[in-house]
Design a protein around this motif. Structure first.
Motif, mmCIF file in Angstrom:
data_model
loop_
_atom_site.group_PDB
_atom_site.id
_atom_site.type_symbol
_atom_site.label_atom_id
_atom_site.label_comp_id
_atom_site.label_asym_id
_atom_site.label_seq_id
_atom_site.Cartn_x
_atom_site.Cartn_y
_atom_site.Cartn_z
ATOM 1 N N GLN A 1 0.850 -1.192 0.000
ATOM 2 C CA GLN A 1 0.000 0.000 0.000
ATOM 3 C C GLN A 1 0.878 1.232 0.000
ATOM 4 O O GLN A 1 1.729 1.406 0.873
ATOM 5 C CB GLN A 1 -0.939 0.003 1.209
ATOM 6 C CG GLN A 1 -1.962 1.149 1.165
ATOM 7 C CD GLN A 1 -3.051 0.999 2.210
ATOM 8 O OE1 GLN A 1 -2.775 0.538 3.316
ATOM 9 N NE2 GLN A 1 -4.275 1.384 1.856
ATOM 10 N N ALA A 2 0.659 2.078 -1.005
ATOM 11 C CA ALA A 2 1.441 3.300 -1.124
ATOM 12 C C ALA A 2 0.920 4.338 -0.131
ATOM 13 O O ALA A 2 -0.130 4.182 0.485
ATOM 14 C CB ALA A 2 1.344 3.833 -2.552
ATOM 15 N N GLN A 3 1.689 5.392 -0.040
ATOM 16 C CA GLN A 3 1.317 6.431 0.912
ATOM 17 C C GLN A 3 0.008 7.135 0.537
ATOM 18 O O GLN A 3 -0.680 7.689 1.386
ATOM 19 C CB GLN A 3 2.442 7.474 1.040
ATOM 20 C CG GLN A 3 3.657 6.926 1.774
ATOM 21 C CD GLN A 3 4.746 7.974 1.934
ATOM 22 O OE1 GLN A 3 4.846 8.901 1.128
ATOM 23 N NE2 GLN A 3 5.570 7.823 2.972
ATOM 24 N N ASN A 4 -0.314 7.101 -0.763
ATOM 25 C CA ASN A 4 -1.577 7.713 -1.178
ATOM 26 C C ASN A 4 -2.753 6.743 -1.037
ATOM 27 O O ASN A 4 -3.877 7.071 -1.409
ATOM 28 C CB ASN A 4 -1.488 8.203 -2.626
ATOM 29 C CG ASN A 4 -1.363 7.045 -3.612
ATOM 30 O OD1 ASN A 4 -1.158 5.894 -3.220
ATOM 31 N ND2 ASN A 4 -1.474 7.354 -4.890
ATOM 32 N N GLY A 5 -2.485 5.514 -0.506
ATOM 33 C CA GLY A 5 -3.544 4.553 -0.279
ATOM 34 C C GLY A 5 -3.718 3.536 -1.384
ATOM 35 O O GLY A 5 -4.457 2.557 -1.211
ATOM 36 N N ALA A 6 -3.071 3.752 -2.505
ATOM 37 C CA ALA A 6 -3.208 2.810 -3.612
ATOM 38 C C ALA A 6 -2.566 1.472 -3.247
ATOM 39 O O ALA A 6 -1.497 1.431 -2.642
ATOM 40 C CB ALA A 6 -2.549 3.379 -4.872
ATOM 41 N N VAL A 7 -3.238 0.409 -3.592
ATOM 42 C CA VAL A 7 -2.783 -0.948 -3.240
ATOM 43 C C VAL A 7 -2.310 -1.675 -4.491
ATOM 44 O O VAL A 7 -2.995 -1.670 -5.520
ATOM 45 C CB VAL A 7 -3.917 -1.749 -2.564
ATOM 46 C CG1 VAL A 7 -3.474 -3.199 -2.333
ATOM 47 C CG2 VAL A 7 -4.307 -1.092 -1.248
ATOM 48 N N THR A 8 -1.146 -2.277 -4.386
ATOM 49 C CA THR A 8 -0.617 -3.124 -5.453
ATOM 50 C C THR A 8 -0.462 -4.534 -4.903
ATOM 51 O O THR A 8 0.121 -4.729 -3.838
ATOM 52 C CB THR A 8 0.751 -2.613 -5.939
ATOM 53 O OG1 THR A 8 0.619 -1.273 -6.383
ATOM 54 C CG2 THR A 8 1.278 -3.497 -7.058
ATOM 55 N N VAL A 9 -1.018 -5.501 -5.605
ATOM 56 C CA VAL A 9 -0.966 -6.894 -5.155
ATOM 57 C C VAL A 9 -0.069 -7.687 -6.084
ATOM 58 O O VAL A 9 -0.239 -7.655 -7.296
ATOM 59 C CB VAL A 9 -2.379 -7.518 -5.126
ATOM 60 C CG1 VAL A 9 -2.292 -9.001 -4.779
ATOM 61 C CG2 VAL A 9 -3.260 -6.785 -4.116
ATOM 62 N N VAL A 10 0.895 -8.386 -5.492
ATOM 63 C CA VAL A 10 1.748 -9.288 -6.259
ATOM 64 C C VAL A 10 1.281 -10.704 -5.968
ATOM 65 O O VAL A 10 1.382 -11.188 -4.828
ATOM 66 C CB VAL A 10 3.233 -9.115 -5.883
ATOM 67 C CG1 VAL A 10 4.089 -10.120 -6.659
ATOM 68 C CG2 VAL A 10 3.691 -7.684 -6.148
ATOM 69 N N ARG A 11 0.717 -11.343 -6.959
ATOM 70 C CA ARG A 11 0.182 -12.691 -6.796
ATOM 71 C C ARG A 11 1.240 -13.692 -7.232
ATOM 72 O O ARG A 11 1.780 -13.591 -8.335
ATOM 73 C CB ARG A 11 -1.091 -12.819 -7.634
ATOM 74 C CG ARG A 11 -1.754 -14.189 -7.665
ATOM 75 C CD ARG A 11 -2.398 -14.561 -6.337
ATOM 76 N NE ARG A 11 -3.480 -13.692 -5.950
ATOM 77 C CZ ARG A 11 -4.742 -13.880 -6.336
ATOM 78 N NH1 ARG A 11 -5.077 -14.864 -7.145
ATOM 79 N NH2 ARG A 11 -5.673 -13.074 -5.911
ATOM 80 N N PHE A 12 1.539 -14.688 -6.380
ATOM 81 C CA PHE A 12 2.613 -15.639 -6.658
ATOM 82 C C PHE A 12 2.102 -16.961 -7.224
ATOM 83 O O PHE A 12 2.904 -17.839 -7.571
ATOM 84 C CB PHE A 12 3.406 -15.917 -5.375
ATOM 85 C CG PHE A 12 4.030 -14.680 -4.793
ATOM 86 C CD1 PHE A 12 3.502 -14.097 -3.656
ATOM 87 C CD2 PHE A 12 5.138 -14.096 -5.392
ATOM 88 C CE1 PHE A 12 4.065 -12.951 -3.115
ATOM 89 C CE2 PHE A 12 5.710 -12.955 -4.861
ATOM 90 C CZ PHE A 12 5.172 -12.372 -3.718
ATOM 91 N N GLY A 13 0.817 -17.127 -7.262
ATOM 92 C CA GLY A 13 0.270 -18.371 -7.800
ATOM 93 C C GLY A 13 -1.203 -18.193 -8.074
ATOM 94 O O GLY A 13 -1.853 -17.288 -7.534
ATOM 95 N N SER A 14 -1.750 -19.081 -8.891
ATOM 96 C CA SER A 14 -3.155 -18.966 -9.274
ATOM 97 C C SER A 14 -4.060 -19.877 -8.466
ATOM 98 O O SER A 14 -5.267 -19.902 -8.660
ATOM 99 C CB SER A 14 -3.316 -19.289 -10.761
ATOM 100 O OG SER A 14 -2.907 -20.630 -11.004
ATOM 101 N N ARG A 15 -3.466 -20.661 -7.543
ATOM 102 C CA ARG A 15 -4.276 -21.593 -6.764
ATOM 103 C C ARG A 15 -4.314 -21.159 -5.292
ATOM 104 O O ARG A 15 -3.312 -20.681 -4.763
ATOM 105 C CB ARG A 15 -3.695 -23.006 -6.848
ATOM 106 C CG ARG A 15 -3.774 -23.643 -8.226
ATOM 107 C CD ARG A 15 -3.056 -24.993 -8.202
ATOM 108 N NE ARG A 15 -3.056 -25.625 -9.514
ATOM 109 C CZ ARG A 15 -3.959 -26.511 -9.916
ATOM 110 N NH1 ARG A 15 -4.932 -26.867 -9.096
ATOM 111 N NH2 ARG A 15 -3.883 -27.036 -11.116
ATOM 112 N N ARG A 16 -5.459 -21.346 -4.678
ATOM 113 C CA ARG A 16 -5.558 -21.105 -3.229
ATOM 114 C C ARG A 16 -4.780 -22.214 -2.504
ATOM 115 O O ARG A 16 -4.623 -23.326 -3.019
ATOM 116 C CB ARG A 16 -7.028 -21.097 -2.781
ATOM 117 C CG ARG A 16 -7.792 -22.355 -3.145
ATOM 118 C CD ARG A 16 -9.261 -22.274 -2.717
ATOM 119 N NE ARG A 16 -9.989 -23.438 -3.217
ATOM 120 C CZ ARG A 16 -10.013 -24.616 -2.615
ATOM 121 N NH1 ARG A 16 -9.350 -24.781 -1.482
ATOM 122 N NH2 ARG A 16 -10.692 -25.621 -3.132
#
Lengths: 133, 132
Positions: free
Chosen positions: A26-41
């Motif tokens: 989460q950036a200081q302006n509130g924007a969230v970036t998600v790094v997904r490492f896999g497609s399975r739960r």
């Protein structure tokens, strides 16, 4: 080779499908970036409780634990055992048989409580593991 | 074949018939252990442990209630060896024999009434003998 859970129906069941492997920034302006490492739960959880069962049935659960964990194997359920009372796609979630790739392993040793001579209650916890190939 | 009434009742403690007993009662239960599983449509149970408790009311005439009172109202510790009592609750030719510990005693003394001791007990273990 996965081992079938003993032919016992639980008194209570609790299931969680797990989470997706990811990290959120989460950036200081509130924007969230998600790094997904896999497609399975992963890391689904299943808790089964068997109340007031015969000692022989309680023993079969402990023997299953030894059989499965002795060689680091996995355990399977059906609609006659851990997934009893469910139908359709829900049964596939409980069994993790719908293509999730997860395998049930014991999250810890079963816990046995003696109730009266010849009767015990057992609680088991399982975790759905995405095995590396 | 006949009805039973208070005149047919008696209470024995350690083999001795107690005098001036105005009433006794026994309440017996069996645990219901639930064995309902997720595939069932109705609840199901299996028998668990038995338990029983009772009461006795004895007029304080001479020392009538003392054989039971002395196991509750006493100096020193209450022990299994000295304070477990063999009770026989009888009515007509029927009886229920138990070993019991006295768990409560209430003494009432008031103007215009006969002094009475109300004693509660809990059954220890299984029934010694039952004739119903």
């Amino acid at each position: 080779m996965p081992v079938a859970f003993p032919n016992l129906k639980p008194s209570a069941r609790s299931y969680s499908p797990g989470e997706y492997p990811q990290t959120a920034f989460q950036a200081q302006n509130g924007a969230v970036t998600v790094v997904r490492f896999g497609s399975r739960r992963v890391d689904s959880t299943l808790e089964l409780t068997f109340n007031n069962i015969a000692d022989a049935d309680a023993s079969s659960i402990l023997q299953n634990y030894e059989q499965v964990n002795g060689v680091w194997d996995s355990v399977t359920f059906t609609t006659a055992t851990g997934a009893v009372g469910t139908a359709g796609s829900l049964a596939e979630f409980i069994e993790e048989s719908g293509g999730s790739g997860l395998r049930w392993r014991y999250a810890g040793p079963p816990r046995l409580t003696s109730i009266k001579p010849g009767f015990s209650s057992v609680s088991c916890s399982f975790v759905g593991v995405l095995d590396g190939v | 074949m006949a009805f039973f009434s208070g005149r047919d009742g008696s209470l024995y403690a350690d083999g001795v018939k107690l005098a001036r007993v105005s009433n006794w009662s026994l309440s017996s239960t069996v645990e219901a252990l639930e064995v309902t599983d997720l595939g069932d449509d109705s609840r199901d149970y299996t028998p668990g442990l038995k338990a029983a408790t009772g009461t006795a009311s004895i007029f304080y005439y001479d020392d009538a209630p003392v054989p039971l009172l002395q196991h509750v109202i006493k100096t020193g510790p209450v022990t299994d060896a000295t304070d477990k009592v063999a009770l026989s609750l009888r009515w007509g030719d029927k009886k229920i024999d138990v070993n019991a510990i006295m768990t409560s005693a209430a003494l009432t003394c008031q103007v215009g009434a006969v002094m009475q001791a109300d004693i509660g007990f809990s059954v220890c273990g299984d029934y010694s003998d039952v004739v119903l």
